[in-house]
Design a protein around this motif. Sequence first.
Motif, short mmCIF file in Angstrom:
data_model
loop_
_atom_site.label_atom_id
_atom_site.label_comp_id
_atom_site.label_asym_id
_atom_site.label_seq_id
_atom_site.Cartn_x
_atom_site.Cartn_y
_atom_site.Cartn_z
N VAL A 1 0.79 13.85 18.63
CA VAL A 1 -0.04 13.78 18.09
C VAL A 1 -1.00 15.22 19.66
O VAL A 1 -1.46 14.53 19.61
N ASP A 2 -0.86 16.52 19.16
CA ASP A 2 -1.99 17.13 19.22
C ASP A 2 -3.15 16.75 19.57
O ASP A 2 -4.19 16.57 18.34
N ASP B 1 -9.89 13.38 16.05
CA ASP B 1 -10.55 12.88 15.71
C ASP B 1 -9.83 11.00 15.98
O ASP B 1 -10.28 10.59 16.57
N GLU B 2 -8.95 11.04 14.81
CA GLU B 2 -8.55 9.63 14.94
C GLU B 2 -6.95 10.28 14.74
O GLU B 2 -6.58 10.82 13.34
N PRO B 3 -6.90 10.43 15.88
CA PRO B 3 -4.79 10.33 15.68
C PRO B 3 -3.99 9.01 14.56
O PRO B 3 -2.62 10.24 14.16
N ILE B 4 -4.33 8.05 14.64
CA ILE B 4 -3.33 7.47 12.90
C ILE B 4 -3.78 7.81 12.10
O ILE B 4 -2.99 7.34 11.24
N ARG C 1 -0.71 8.20 9.61
CA ARG C 1 -0.73 7.75 8.09
C ARG C 1 -0.68 9.29 6.57
O ARG C 1 -0.12 8.65 5.82
N ALA C 2 -1.75 9.62 6.86
CA ALA C 2 -1.98 11.10 6.42
C ALA C 2 -1.12 12.46 5.84
O ALA C 2 -1.43 12.92 5.17
N GLY C 3 -0.37 11.75 7.51
CA GLY C 3 1.17 12.96 6.53
C GLY C 3 0.54 14.44 7.20
O GLY C 3 1.21 15.26 6.79
N LEU C 4 -0.60 14.39 8.08
CA LEU C 4 -0.85 15.90 8.24
C LEU C 4 0.04 16.29 9.57
O LEU C 4 -0.77 16.55 10.50
N THR C 5 0.82 16.65 9.46
CA THR C 5 1.60 17.47 10.34
C THR C 5 1.30 19.15 10.59
O THR C 5 1.30 19.70 11.60
N VAL D 1 -12.89 19.66 4.94
CA VAL D 1 -12.36 17.28 4.70
C VAL D 1 -11.57 17.30 5.31
O VAL D 1 -10.13 17.59 3.88
N LEU D 2 -10.60 17.06 6.44
CA LEU D 2 -9.18 16.97 6.53
C LEU D 2 -9.21 15.35 7.52
O LEU D 2 -10.07 15.15 8.08
N PRO D 3 -8.50 14.50 6.95
CA PRO D 3 -8.20 13.04 7.56
C PRO D 3 -7.67 12.88 8.92
O PRO D 3 -6.92 13.82 9.33
#
Length: 374
Positions: free
Chosen positions: A70-71, A103-106, A110-114, A163-165
């Motif tokens: 994760v960047d 802000d939160e790599p996990i 988990r959200a699959g925000l690739t 708003v993004l996870p």
Amino acid sequence: MSYPVISQTSLDPVARQGFLSKPRRPISSLPRQLPHQRLVFEYDGTFVLGDRLLRGDEPHVLHAASVSVVDVTKDHPTTIQVPINSSGAHDFTVSIHFRCTVDEPIEVVRAGLTDVNEHLVTYIQAYHKLFELGRGHGLHEVHELWTLVHAQVKAYTTVVPCVLPGMTAEFSGLNVHAPDEIAQKRRHYETSLHNIKGEHGLRDVKRRLDRDYELDEQDYLHAKGHSANDFTRQEAALDRDQQITEAKKIRDLLNSGPGAADGLYVTVRGLSEQQIAERYAALGDREYSAIQRGIQLEHDLQVVQARARADVVRAAIAQGLFNETTGKELLATFDDVEPEAEAKHLERPAYQAHAEVTAGDSDDDFFMEEDVRG
């Protein structure tokens, strides 16, 4: 390269190497993480953020099913493009820029925000009014449309934040472009127009330079003519002054005394010795001629005076003032005087002029009183 998840890799189970040996996953089998990246392991149905330094025997590393990179760069620039209609057959392209930070790599994994671009496009497309803004504008009105679209998108992202996870995305600006084909033709047109203006500008500059050169040349010729005239006048004035000076010198020399003119005549500058000798000889001849003329004039005057006295005596005899004998003797004395003999007498160097004889002169009276009574 996708963002914020750079890559995701499945991990195989770690095989046992011996009965007493402790299992360990080789670190070389894991993706390398750069300073702005973090590893997130999928372990036992959950996600664990890996440490910067790994040993390989951690449970979430040893039994992980997958690992994600994760960047986590702060304010990572991200750009999306969406088309909007125009008044013609072609569409405008709006490039919208965001600043994104994980802000939160996990949560991101988990959200699959690739790939955040897909989520941002969906977020912008939710603002339907944006796609109606270009219908009243042609492709040549890009600048006017930019002002309108920028104001609307900024207002939308402020009122309805994205708003993004596990991450934030903030609006940072946009650009409005015409289609590539139109833009290419417009660039060609503007380039041609620039070249034409440049050629016209060069011709104008050349004409101005030529005109300035002609004016400068005229000024130079005019100044040169004035300078030549001034030089001629100054030269003439100098000649006049020199002539006046020479004339004054000659006048002063002539007024200095007798013989000055003759000396000036002989000593003229530029004469050779032969010419000077000839001029001295000419002066001597002229002086001799002048003396001869003076002697001749004095001789003629004495002859006239003698003849006049003889005429007086004759008149006195005729009137009876003398006796005949005395008168004849007087006349004989006048008649015996020859002019040539008297002239020879006058050629003496120290010649003394005789005073004119007149009747009644007591000093020069040739007649005795008794002869007159007689």
